[in-house]
Design a protein around this motif. Sequence first.
Motif, PDB file in Angstrom:
ATOM      1  N   GLU A 293     -32.315  48.038   9.854  1.00 58.32           N
ATOM      2  CA  GLU A 293     -31.836  47.247  11.002  1.00 58.32           C
ATOM      3  C   GLU A 293     -32.385  47.808  12.311  1.00 58.32           C
ATOM      4  O   GLU A 293     -32.810  47.051  13.190  1.00 58.32           O
ATOM      5  CB  GLU A 293     -30.311  47.270  11.025  1.00 58.32           C
ATOM      6  N   ILE A 294     -32.421  49.118  12.412  1.00 55.03           N
ATOM      7  CA  ILE A 294     -32.953  49.739  13.627  1.00 55.03           C
ATOM      8  C   ILE A 294     -34.449  49.463  13.743  1.00 55.03           C
ATOM      9  O   ILE A 294     -34.985  49.232  14.838  1.00 55.03           O
ATOM     10  CB  ILE A 294     -32.674  51.258  13.606  1.00 55.03           C
ATOM     11  N   GLY A 295     -35.145  49.430  12.583  1.00 56.09           N
ATOM     12  CA  GLY A 295     -36.571  49.098  12.611  1.00 56.09           C
ATOM     13  C   GLY A 295     -36.800  47.680  13.125  1.00 56.09           C
ATOM     14  O   GLY A 295     -37.734  47.429  13.899  1.00 56.09           O
ATOM     15  N   VAL A 296     -35.930  46.743  12.693  1.00 63.06           N
ATOM     16  CA  VAL A 296     -36.049  45.365  13.185  1.00 63.06           C
ATOM     17  C   VAL A 296     -35.808  45.309  14.693  1.00 63.06           C
ATOM     18  O   VAL A 296     -36.510  44.604  15.423  1.00 63.06           O
ATOM     19  CB  VAL A 296     -35.058  44.449  12.433  1.00 63.06           C
ATOM     20  N   LEU A 297     -34.793  46.050  15.163  1.00 58.12           N
ATOM     21  CA  LEU A 297     -34.510  46.062  16.605  1.00 58.12           C
ATOM     22  C   LEU A 297     -35.707  46.580  17.399  1.00 58.12           C
ATOM     23  O   LEU A 297     -36.048  46.029  18.460  1.00 58.12           O
ATOM     24  CB  LEU A 297     -33.273  46.941  16.881  1.00 58.12           C
ATOM     25  N   LYS A 298     -36.340  47.618  16.890  1.00 63.45           N
ATOM     26  CA  LYS A 298     -37.507  48.149  17.595  1.00 63.45           C
ATOM     27  C   LYS A 298     -38.658  47.149  17.566  1.00 63.45           C
ATOM     28  O   LYS A 298     -39.419  47.038  18.526  1.00 63.45           O
ATOM     29  CB  LYS A 298     -37.929  49.473  16.965  1.00 63.45           C
ATOM     30  N   ALA A 299     -38.765  46.411  16.424  1.00 60.13           N
ATOM     31  CA  ALA A 299     -39.815  45.393  16.349  1.00 60.13           C
ATOM     32  C   ALA A 299     -39.559  44.263  17.334  1.00 60.13           C
ATOM     33  O   ALA A 299     -40.504  43.621  17.813  1.00 60.13           O
ATOM     34  CB  ALA A 299     -39.894  44.847  14.926  1.00 60.13           C
ATOM     35  N   LEU A 300     -38.282  44.003  17.637  1.00 59.26           N
ATOM     36  CA  LEU A 300     -37.926  42.946  18.593  1.00 59.26           C
ATOM     37  C   LEU A 300     -38.027  43.399  20.039  1.00 59.26           C
ATOM     38  O   LEU A 300     -37.753  42.617  20.953  1.00 59.26           O
ATOM     39  CB  LEU A 300     -36.504  42.452  18.313  1.00 59.26           C
ATOM     40  N   GLY A 301     -38.371  44.688  20.241  1.00 58.78           N
ATOM     41  CA  GLY A 301     -38.574  45.146  21.613  1.00 58.78           C
ATOM     42  C   GLY A 301     -37.612  46.225  22.078  1.00 58.78           C
ATOM     43  O   GLY A 301     -37.703  46.655  23.230  1.00 58.78           O
ATOM     44  N   PHE A 302     -36.699  46.672  21.219  1.00 63.67           N
ATOM     45  CA  PHE A 302     -35.795  47.758  21.597  1.00 63.67           C
ATOM     46  C   PHE A 302     -36.587  49.062  21.729  1.00 63.67           C
ATOM     47  O   PHE A 302     -37.328  49.442  20.805  1.00 63.67           O
ATOM     48  CB  PHE A 302     -34.705  47.932  20.542  1.00 63.67           C
ATOM     49  N   SER A 303     -36.432  49.720  22.828  1.00 64.16           N
ATOM     50  CA  SER A 303     -37.083  51.018  23.017  1.00 64.16           C
ATOM     51  C   SER A 303     -36.264  52.104  22.325  1.00 64.16           C
ATOM     52  O   SER A 303     -35.075  51.913  22.027  1.00 64.16           O
ATOM     53  CB  SER A 303     -37.202  51.342  24.505  1.00 64.16           C
ATOM     54  N   PRO A 304     -36.869  53.256  22.035  1.00 64.17           N
ATOM     55  CA  PRO A 304     -36.095  54.367  21.449  1.00 64.17           C
ATOM     56  C   PRO A 304     -34.884  54.744  22.316  1.00 64.17           C
ATOM     57  O   PRO A 304     -33.832  55.100  21.777  1.00 64.17           O
ATOM     58  CB  PRO A 304     -37.116  55.504  21.378  1.00 64.17           C
ATOM     59  N   ARG A 305     -35.027  54.652  23.648  1.00 67.14           N
ATOM     60  CA  ARG A 305     -33.903  54.969  24.532  1.00 67.14           C
ATOM     61  C   ARG A 305     -32.766  53.976  24.348  1.00 67.14           C
ATOM     62  O   ARG A 305     -31.592  54.346  24.349  1.00 67.14           O
ATOM     63  CB  ARG A 305     -34.380  54.970  25.977  1.00 67.14           C
ATOM     64  N   ALA A 306     -33.116  52.691  24.161  1.00 69.37           N
ATOM     65  CA  ALA A 306     -32.083  51.674  23.961  1.00 69.37           C
ATOM     66  C   ALA A 306     -31.365  51.886  22.635  1.00 69.37           C
ATOM     67  O   ALA A 306     -30.147  51.714  22.542  1.00 69.37           O
ATOM     68  CB  ALA A 306     -32.706  50.280  24.008  1.00 69.37           C
ATOM     69  N   VAL A 307     -32.099  52.256  21.592  1.00 67.15           N
ATOM     70  CA  VAL A 307     -31.468  52.530  20.297  1.00 67.15           C
ATOM     71  C   VAL A 307     -30.513  53.712  20.412  1.00 67.15           C
ATOM     72  O   VAL A 307     -29.388  53.681  19.895  1.00 67.15           O
ATOM     73  CB  VAL A 307     -32.542  52.798  19.226  1.00 67.15           C
ATOM     74  N   MET A 308     -30.986  54.773  21.103  1.00 72.51           N
ATOM     75  CA  MET A 308     -30.121  55.934  21.295  1.00 72.51           C
ATOM     76  C   MET A 308     -28.886  55.565  22.115  1.00 72.51           C
ATOM     77  O   MET A 308     -27.761  56.005  21.817  1.00 72.51           O
ATOM     78  CB  MET A 308     -30.904  57.041  22.004  1.00 72.51           C
ATOM     79  N   GLY A 309     -29.073  54.715  23.129  1.00 69.40           N
ATOM     80  CA  GLY A 309     -27.941  54.266  23.935  1.00 69.40           C
ATOM     81  C   GLY A 309     -26.929  53.492  23.114  1.00 69.40           C
ATOM     82  O   GLY A 309     -25.715  53.630  23.304  1.00 69.40           O
ATOM     83  N   LEU A 310     -27.416  52.661  22.170  1.00 73.11           N
ATOM     84  CA  LEU A 310     -26.528  51.899  21.299  1.00 73.11           C
ATOM     85  C   LEU A 310     -25.680  52.828  20.428  1.00 73.11           C
ATOM     86  O   LEU A 310     -24.461  52.643  20.300  1.00 73.11           O
ATOM     87  CB  LEU A 310     -27.358  50.963  20.421  1.00 73.11           C
ATOM     88  N   ILE A 311     -26.322  53.854  19.871  1.00 68.41           N
ATOM     89  CA  ILE A 311     -25.591  54.793  19.005  1.00 68.41           C
ATOM     90  C   ILE A 311     -24.564  55.594  19.819  1.00 68.41           C
ATOM     91  O   ILE A 311     -23.422  55.793  19.383  1.00 68.41           O
ATOM     92  CB  ILE A 311     -26.585  55.734  18.298  1.00 68.41           C
ATOM     93  N   LEU A 312     -24.973  56.039  20.994  1.00 71.32           N
ATOM     94  CA  LEU A 312     -24.042  56.798  21.846  1.00 71.32           C
ATOM     95  C   LEU A 312     -22.883  55.928  22.311  1.00 71.32           C
ATOM     96  O   LEU A 312     -21.747  56.406  22.438  1.00 71.32           O
ATOM     97  CB  LEU A 312     -24.791  57.375  23.055  1.00 71.32           C
ATOM     98  N   LEU A 313     -23.159  54.636  22.548  1.00 70.78           N
ATOM     99  CA  LEU A 313     -22.098  53.727  22.963  1.00 70.78           C
ATOM    100  C   LEU A 313     -21.089  53.523  21.836  1.00 70.78           C
ATOM    101  O   LEU A 313     -19.876  53.451  22.084  1.00 70.78           O
ATOM    102  CB  LEU A 313     -22.712  52.381  23.388  1.00 70.78           C
ATOM    103  N   GLU A 314     -21.582  53.455  20.607  1.00 70.24           N
ATOM    104  CA  GLU A 314     -20.664  53.351  19.469  1.00 70.24           C
ATOM    105  C   GLU A 314     -19.783  54.598  19.370  1.00 70.24           C
ATOM    106  O   GLU A 314     -18.575  54.512  19.107  1.00 70.24           O
ATOM    107  CB  GLU A 314     -21.470  53.170  18.184  1.00 70.24           C
ATOM    108  N   SER A 315     -20.393  55.762  19.592  1.00 66.14           N
ATOM    109  CA  SER A 315     -19.609  57.011  19.571  1.00 66.14           C
ATOM    110  C   SER A 315     -18.576  57.018  20.680  1.00 66.14           C
ATOM    111  O   SER A 315     -17.420  57.443  20.485  1.00 66.14           O
ATOM    112  CB  SER A 315     -20.543  58.220  19.729  1.00 66.14           C
TER     113      SER A 315
END
Length: 348
Positions: A293-315
């Motif tokens: 799922e994270i790979g798909v998000l990155k393919a759709l344009g999510f930057s590594p910072r945005a992915v990290m922000g999503l995980i930190l927001l869940e925490s």
Amino acid sequence: MQLTKMAWRNVWRNSRRTWVTVVAMAVGLFVMIGYAGLVRGYLLDMEEQIVEVEIGDIQIHAPGYRDDPSLYKRVGALDTLLPQLDKAGFRAAPRLLGAGLAAAADNSSGAMLVGVDVARDARVTNVHTKVAKGTWLQADKPKGAVIGQWLARTLELQPGGELVLLSQAADGSTANEVYTVAGVLGPIGGGIDRAGVFLTAAAFRELMVVPKGAHRVLVRTPPGVGLAAASSQVSALAPELDVQSWRQLLPTLAQMFDSVQGAMTMMFLVIFVAVGIVLLNTMLMAVFERVREIGVLKALGFSPRAVMGLILLESAIQTGIALVAGVALSLPTLWYLKEHGIHMGSVT
């Protein structure tokens, strides 16, 4: 906003795991707050017993008195010092100290004589509230005395009984007088319980021929003023006298207080690390389950910072829920401890 919505959905994707994590963090916070309240309350209550009954926040003595107590080493110029302390916002009460022999019928025992200014002492200490039998001293009844509980048992005295005091007065004469026991104190401390005899300041001065001065001045700090700052202020008002805070007078007890605070901090650190490991483990499992799922998000344009922000927001969402739950559990518990406490006698 879209990122927050995604984080919220991801948190509840595996609700069982989320609740286990939230409950673990909430319980950890509840334990930390409850333990901190218990220890802090215990220390404050112990400090209150120390400063309000016998020691005071600060004590003033004549130079050299604490090293070699003497009837002749006294704090002078009370007419100047006490108004200065009152004007600065402090509550102060002078005390006269001496030693002698207490006797009743065929019984006798060593006595620690304490002369108090009844009106001022009531504003500085609460020893007047510790009377178990009878009443406290009254300024208009100078022949009254209040004694410690163990001294009362040794002399077999009750309120209304006659107490004979013998000592040597400041002028070298023999000091002896008969007093009526006005009251018997409850448990306070070893010295007062075994030998304490409280007299009015006027009665003490007459018995021991001490017309002026006091051997000790007890001082209470104004609300909101730290002990160190208050000690410095009192020292400035009494530069030629020996000014000591209760922490300086009782360094062993002060060190014990500091040690307990340090142990409490270490316990908090251990709980914090344990809860952090639980949260880290949960987030690692959540991330490994969503690699594609994270790979798909990155393919759709999510930057590594945005992915990290999503995980930190869940925490952060899980932590926020745990904070609210932990505080909600702690508030009624702290209220109960404050209003009712824990009777340690039932534990032993």
